[in-house]
Design a protein around this motif. Structure first.
Motif, mmCIF file in Angstrom:
data_model
loop_
_atom_site.group_PDB
_atom_site.id
_atom_site.type_symbol
_atom_site.label_atom_id
_atom_site.label_comp_id
_atom_site.label_asym_id
_atom_site.label_seq_id
_atom_site.Cartn_x
_atom_site.Cartn_y
_atom_site.Cartn_z
ATOM 1 N N GLN A 28 0.780 -1.180 0.094
ATOM 2 C CA GLN A 28 -0.071 0.104 0.041
ATOM 3 C C GLN A 28 0.694 1.265 -0.082
ATOM 4 O O GLN A 28 0.446 2.425 -0.292
ATOM 5 C CB GLN A 28 -0.925 0.020 1.164
ATOM 6 C CG GLN A 28 -1.825 -1.169 1.118
ATOM 7 C CD GLN A 28 -2.924 -1.121 2.505
ATOM 8 O OE1 GLN A 28 -3.738 -0.014 2.779
ATOM 9 N NE2 GLN A 28 -2.748 -2.200 3.323
ATOM 10 N N GLU A 100 -5.764 3.927 1.987
ATOM 11 C CA GLU A 100 -6.780 4.913 1.292
ATOM 12 C C GLU A 100 -7.762 5.240 1.935
ATOM 13 O O GLU A 100 -8.399 6.501 1.890
ATOM 14 C CB GLU A 100 -7.199 4.206 -0.020
ATOM 15 C CG GLU A 100 -7.837 4.898 -0.981
ATOM 16 C CD GLU A 100 -8.418 4.023 -2.028
ATOM 17 O OE1 GLU A 100 -9.211 4.621 -2.963
ATOM 18 O OE2 GLU A 100 -7.931 3.047 -2.423
ATOM 19 N N THR A 104 -8.736 9.236 3.053
ATOM 20 C CA THR A 104 -10.193 9.808 2.545
ATOM 21 C C THR A 104 -10.753 10.600 3.892
ATOM 22 O O THR A 104 -11.281 11.576 3.764
ATOM 23 C CB THR A 104 -11.066 8.547 1.974
ATOM 24 O OG1 THR A 104 -10.437 8.102 1.096
ATOM 25 C CG2 THR A 104 -12.364 9.240 1.724
#
Length: 324
Positions: A28, A100, A104
């Motif tokens: 990631q 992610e 966000t």
């Protein structure tokens, strides 16, 4: 503008757990720093073999998780800090998509300083101790007062607060989160799986040492922030210290009614704990079982609290209490 994020993983003799941790991060992120606290199991070389940047802490200075995380953060500074840093313990694998999701959540929320999620045990059924840890990790989502060491932080905020307190050997994450809140930032827990943990607790002695460490954290963090861990400290002193002392005095002076009253208080406390665990979703059998350990935990907690105060009085170094 591109948002940047890096990870700092910490560990000591985590073996295959560390490999799993670093591999899930590599899937990631591009920038990962591993901070090693004196491993003797080849962890340093294993991390380097994966292409991970490694920091080896000076072994002449007492190890703490706080010190390790700070050291990893410092390595990220040259050339400019990333916008966010994900901290993770070396015995945890980071779930796909977590980075992610956390980023966000930070978007368009300048008041948000820390984002965390749910940690869970890989093998919760392998022992009652792992089951206890698994239940402990699963706290309600939403705005929170504090969280564990697996967290994503806003880098400029972390830097301004001087990171973790390196002298705090347990509950250093609670201590840091308390300063985050006092600085005017918010903390949130997403209702998402964040990390998978391997407590690897199979013996009563491991669980006992972990509870001693928790007690040390209650006392040390409570000393730094008197408004924090208030209920925890009171419960430990009452059930781990005052009531046993009253029971012993009742035996010494042959006052059976007092002893019966003390036992009744313990019984009521146990039943309240069982009902509380059931309300939080545990089945009756597991709630009855876990409540035994939660009741007993006040005794090692008290030992940990006493150990902190003795260390403080003597001016001794705050050395880590290991359970693995």
């Amino acid at each position: 503008m591109t948002v940047t994020v890096a990870a700092v993983a910490i560990g000591r003799n985590e073996g295959d757990r560390l490999i799993r941790c670093l591999t899930t991060l590599k899937d990631q992120l591009d920038r990962i720093v591993y901070v090693d606290s004196g491993s003797s199991d080849g962890s340093v070389q294993a991390a380097r073999d994966l292409g991970i940047e490694v920091v080896e802490l000076d072994t002449t200075v007492p190890f703490t998780a706080a010190r390790a995380r700070n050291a990893g953060f410092e390595v990220l500074k040259p050339g400019g800090l990333p916008d966010f840093v994900q901290f993770v313990d070396g015995d945890c694998g980071v779930e796909p998509g977590w980075i992610e999701s956390a980023l966000t959540e930070f978007k368009d929320r300048p008041d948000l300083g820390v984002v965390t999620g749910w940690r869970s045990e890989i093998y919760p059924s392998s022992s009652i101790y792992n089951a206890l840890a698994d239940f402990e990790w699963h706290r309600p989502a939403g705005e929170i007062r504090a969280c564990g060491g697996d967290m994503m932080v806003r880098s400029n905020m972390f830097d301004a607060l001087d990171g973790f307190n390196p002298t705090v050997i347990a509950a250093e994450d609670d201590e840091f989160c308390t300063r985050v809140r006092k600085a005017g930032f918010r903390l949130t827990r997403l209702p998402l799986s964040m990390t998978r943990h391997d407590a690897a607790m199979t013996r009563f002695s491991q669980w006992w040492q972990r509870a001693v460490r928790s007690g040390h954290g209650f006392a040390q963090v409570g000393d730094l922030h008197p408004d924090y861990f208030v209920k925890e400290r009171r419960r430990v002193v009452l059930y781990g210290g005052v009531l046993p002392l009253v029971a012993l005095l009742s035996l010494a002076f042959t006052i059976p009614l007092v002893l019966i009253a003390v036992l009744a208080i313990y019984a009521l406390s146990y039943l309240r704990t069982v009902r509380g665990l059931q309300r939080e979703g545990l089945n009756s059998s597991m709630a009855l079982h876990q409540s035994v350990y939660l009741s007993i935990s006040k005794f090692p907690n008290l030992i940990g609290m006493a150990r902190y105060h003795l260390r403080k009085i003597r001016g001794s170094a705050m050395r880590i209490i290991e359970y693995k």
